[in-house]
Design a protein around this motif. Structure first.
Motif, mmCIF file in Angstrom:
data_model
loop_
_atom_site.group_PDB
_atom_site.id
_atom_site.type_symbol
_atom_site.label_atom_id
_atom_site.label_comp_id
_atom_site.label_asym_id
_atom_site.label_seq_id
_atom_site.Cartn_x
_atom_site.Cartn_y
_atom_site.Cartn_z
ATOM 1 N N VAL A 147 -8.161 -8.907 -6.852
ATOM 2 C CA VAL A 147 -6.791 -8.916 -6.347
ATOM 3 C C VAL A 147 -5.864 -8.897 -7.563
ATOM 4 O O VAL A 147 -5.707 -9.911 -8.236
ATOM 5 C CB VAL A 147 -6.522 -10.183 -5.489
ATOM 6 N N PRO A 148 -5.260 -7.739 -7.852
ATOM 7 C CA PRO A 148 -4.395 -7.651 -9.031
ATOM 8 C C PRO A 148 -3.195 -8.591 -8.930
ATOM 9 O O PRO A 148 -2.672 -8.849 -7.856
ATOM 10 C CB PRO A 148 -3.934 -6.190 -9.030
ATOM 11 N N LEU A 200 2.100 -8.267 -12.766
ATOM 12 C CA LEU A 200 1.653 -7.308 -13.782
ATOM 13 C C LEU A 200 1.711 -5.863 -13.292
ATOM 14 O O LEU A 200 1.224 -4.958 -13.962
ATOM 15 C CB LEU A 200 0.228 -7.645 -14.222
ATOM 16 N N LYS A 201 2.319 -5.661 -12.119
ATOM 17 C CA LYS A 201 2.364 -4.327 -11.521
ATOM 18 C C LYS A 201 3.035 -3.301 -12.433
ATOM 19 O O LYS A 201 2.631 -2.156 -12.491
ATOM 20 C CB LYS A 201 3.094 -4.394 -10.181
#
Length: 97
Positions: A70-71, A75-76
């Motif tokens: 799950v990123p 930090l997208k």
């Protein structure tokens, strides 16, 4: 790479066999320090042995990259940079001034 959705970096255990600097003759190691070094060395040998036993032949030379399941949303917008380019730019900027 493996078919696993999660990747991790694995040290392949190869060591640099280059020349080492001679030990400083004034350095004296206590028995406790020597025991700590021995403990860490033996523990690392165990880790390397476990890693080798978990991998098949061709996988032993691969480096795997860790990818989060799950990123992190914060930090997208992160954009990786090439550190070699950054160093080159900084060197060029220093020469100009």
């Amino acid at each position: 790479m493996t078919s696993s959705p999660v990747f991790r970096v694995i040290y392949n255990g190869k060591r640099n066999s280059g020349p080492r600097s001679p030990p400083n003759s004034s350095e004296i190691f206590t028995p406790a320090q020597e025991e700590n070094v021995r403990f860490i060395y033996e523990a690392w040998q165990g880790v390397e042995r476990d890693l080798r036993s978990q991998m098949s032949g061709s996988e032993q030379d691969l480096v795997e990259e860790y990818v989060e399941k799950v990123p992190n949303p914060s930090l997208k917008t992160f954009k990786p940079i090439d550190l070699s380019d950054l160093k080159r730019q900084n060197t060029q900027d220093a020469k100009k001034s």
